[in-house]
Design a protein around this motif. Sequence first.
Motif, mmCIF file in Angstrom:
data_model
loop_
_atom_site.group_PDB
_atom_site.id
_atom_site.type_symbol
_atom_site.label_atom_id
_atom_site.label_comp_id
_atom_site.label_asym_id
_atom_site.label_seq_id
_atom_site.Cartn_x
_atom_site.Cartn_y
_atom_site.Cartn_z
ATOM 1 N N HIS A 1 -19.723 -23.377 -27.102
ATOM 2 C CA HIS A 1 -19.841 -24.827 -27.518
ATOM 3 C C HIS A 1 -20.006 -25.081 -28.964
ATOM 4 O O HIS A 1 -19.496 -26.201 -29.294
ATOM 5 C CB HIS A 1 -20.828 -25.265 -26.342
ATOM 6 C CG HIS A 1 -21.047 -25.171 -25.103
ATOM 7 N ND1 HIS A 1 -22.138 -24.424 -24.539
ATOM 8 C CD2 HIS A 1 -20.142 -25.443 -24.174
ATOM 9 C CE1 HIS A 1 -21.760 -24.427 -23.229
ATOM 10 N NE2 HIS A 1 -20.626 -24.787 -23.086
ATOM 11 N N GLN B 1 -13.453 -27.699 -27.972
ATOM 12 C CA GLN B 1 -13.149 -28.368 -26.313
ATOM 13 C C GLN B 1 -14.170 -27.991 -25.259
ATOM 14 O O GLN B 1 -14.501 -28.930 -24.446
ATOM 15 C CB GLN B 1 -11.874 -27.641 -25.949
ATOM 16 C CG GLN B 1 -11.181 -28.325 -24.602
ATOM 17 C CD GLN B 1 -11.217 -29.901 -24.577
ATOM 18 O OE1 GLN B 1 -10.858 -30.393 -25.643
ATOM 19 N NE2 GLN B 1 -11.453 -30.518 -23.367
ATOM 20 N N SER B 2 -14.709 -26.768 -25.409
ATOM 21 C CA SER B 2 -15.734 -26.534 -24.749
ATOM 22 C C SER B 2 -17.015 -27.366 -25.002
ATOM 23 O O SER B 2 -17.854 -27.989 -23.884
ATOM 24 C CB SER B 2 -16.277 -25.172 -24.720
ATOM 25 O OG SER B 2 -15.069 -24.097 -24.351
ATOM 26 N N ARG C 1 -19.703 -34.361 -22.278
ATOM 27 C CA ARG C 1 -19.384 -35.380 -21.034
ATOM 28 C C ARG C 1 -19.904 -34.881 -19.592
ATOM 29 O O ARG C 1 -20.151 -35.967 -18.818
ATOM 30 C CB ARG C 1 -17.660 -35.142 -20.615
ATOM 31 C CG ARG C 1 -17.071 -35.635 -22.025
ATOM 32 C CD ARG C 1 -15.515 -35.342 -21.789
ATOM 33 N NE ARG C 1 -14.704 -35.982 -22.934
ATOM 34 C CZ ARG C 1 -13.410 -35.855 -23.149
ATOM 35 N NH1 ARG C 1 -12.523 -35.087 -22.049
ATOM 36 N NH2 ARG C 1 -12.877 -36.275 -24.107
ATOM 37 N N GLU C 2 -20.229 -33.735 -19.171
ATOM 38 C CA GLU C 2 -20.878 -33.588 -18.132
ATOM 39 C C GLU C 2 -22.288 -33.763 -18.043
ATOM 40 O O GLU C 2 -22.716 -33.901 -16.970
ATOM 41 C CB GLU C 2 -20.565 -31.901 -17.622
ATOM 42 C CG GLU C 2 -19.205 -31.647 -17.293
ATOM 43 C CD GLU C 2 -18.997 -30.113 -16.833
ATOM 44 O OE1 GLU C 2 -19.860 -29.400 -17.193
ATOM 45 O OE2 GLU C 2 -17.628 -29.978 -16.442
ATOM 46 N N VAL D 1 -16.673 -30.928 -23.303
ATOM 47 C CA VAL D 1 -16.540 -30.879 -21.668
ATOM 48 C C VAL D 1 -18.133 -30.604 -21.496
ATOM 49 O O VAL D 1 -18.688 -31.389 -20.492
ATOM 50 C CB VAL D 1 -15.952 -29.632 -21.240
ATOM 51 C CG1 VAL D 1 -16.498 -29.451 -19.818
ATOM 52 C CG2 VAL D 1 -14.387 -29.652 -21.380
#
Length: 412
Positions: A344, A373-374, A380-381, A377
């Motif tokens: 991340h 990008q990881s 966002r989660e 994500v």
Amino acid sequence: MAGHSILILSNRVPFPLNDGGSLAMYRMIEGYFKAGWDVFLFSMNTSRHFVPPDTLPPLFRQIRLETFDINTDVKVVPTVKNFLLSRKPNHADRFYSKDFETRLRQIIASFKPDIIQLESIYLASYIDTVRQACNAHLAIRLHNIEFQIWERLSEETSTGFRKFYLRDLAARIRRFEMDAWERADILLPITGVDANLVKQHVPEAEIMVVPYGFEISQTSAGMNGVWSAYHLGAMDWVPNAEAVSWFIEEVWPGVHEQKPGFHFYFAGRNMPYSFQKYNGNGVTCMGEVADAAEFIADKNILVVPLRSGGGVRIKILEAMAAGKLVISTAVGMQGIDEAIPGKHYLQADTVNEFREKLLWCLDNQTEAASVAQSGAVMVREGYDETKIMNSLVKQMSAFITQKETAARKTRR
């Protein structure tokens, strides 16, 4: 869950929204308001961070707001008196005002809040006032573990009076902070790491972990423009200033030598004039920027060379949500428990590690973008503002109901 009332005390007006502290306060105020709570913000408007009330965004007109002008400048004579004659940290003394205390009593009497929330540990000097004025439940927001910051700063200072003073200050803050933890009804740390530390010292504390959250629909991910690096943070916060100086002086020359077309930009509130000396050789000091999102839009790498500090770096979460690649020390990532180095973000703790990670990004842009990008994500989660505030409001409401029920049984 609607119908509860909360009085929030802050040691500065949470605006403009260009630093982590202001963002965290604003989001929580907004969350309480959206949940239907009656929100009163009584905010110190300090000489150091003065904000004209007529410049505030609409949210502050939708809640009850009162600002209190106060001079919190560091002054030689009061600082010396505090050092020689007091056991409190100078920070707490600077935010104490009898006039503020008097007005606080008046607001409590008329507003009658269910919860009174302190947005800074240094406002704990008013706990006795709160206890005397009402039976409201007292919550304290823990943006950082303050004594950790000052202990780390003292450890990094080599010798001399400055080291002695910082060590003494850290000890004062530790006593003051732990005393406040013990006297509060609810503690609201931003990270699980901070919550665990508090539990070690105050096992019986009522703790509700409240991470910083985002309106997920407003986040956007992706690399943009020519690759460049940046740092954004309040430059009147000592750990930020020292981190930027260290990075430019120790790390940057080796990077610039190998990649002369690569640039580093840094910006932040209350930028010392002395930092203008770093302009040149691929480095640009931007001073204070009006729009943080605009500043980071065309840059791809956030550099976080922090070696002291606590809490969670909200700017890191914002960068990840915007699809930026983060290169940070372990200290900088403290509190973002889900983040895995290499997946991340990229971790660097030494001069050589920072140089190697930056050069790797420039030579492996596709792989670097995948790490970014990881990270996007992950944020966002795990950092959805609506879910976080719904959980807090539910816990707060349950706490109030539980205490009211217990009080009724006692009266019988």
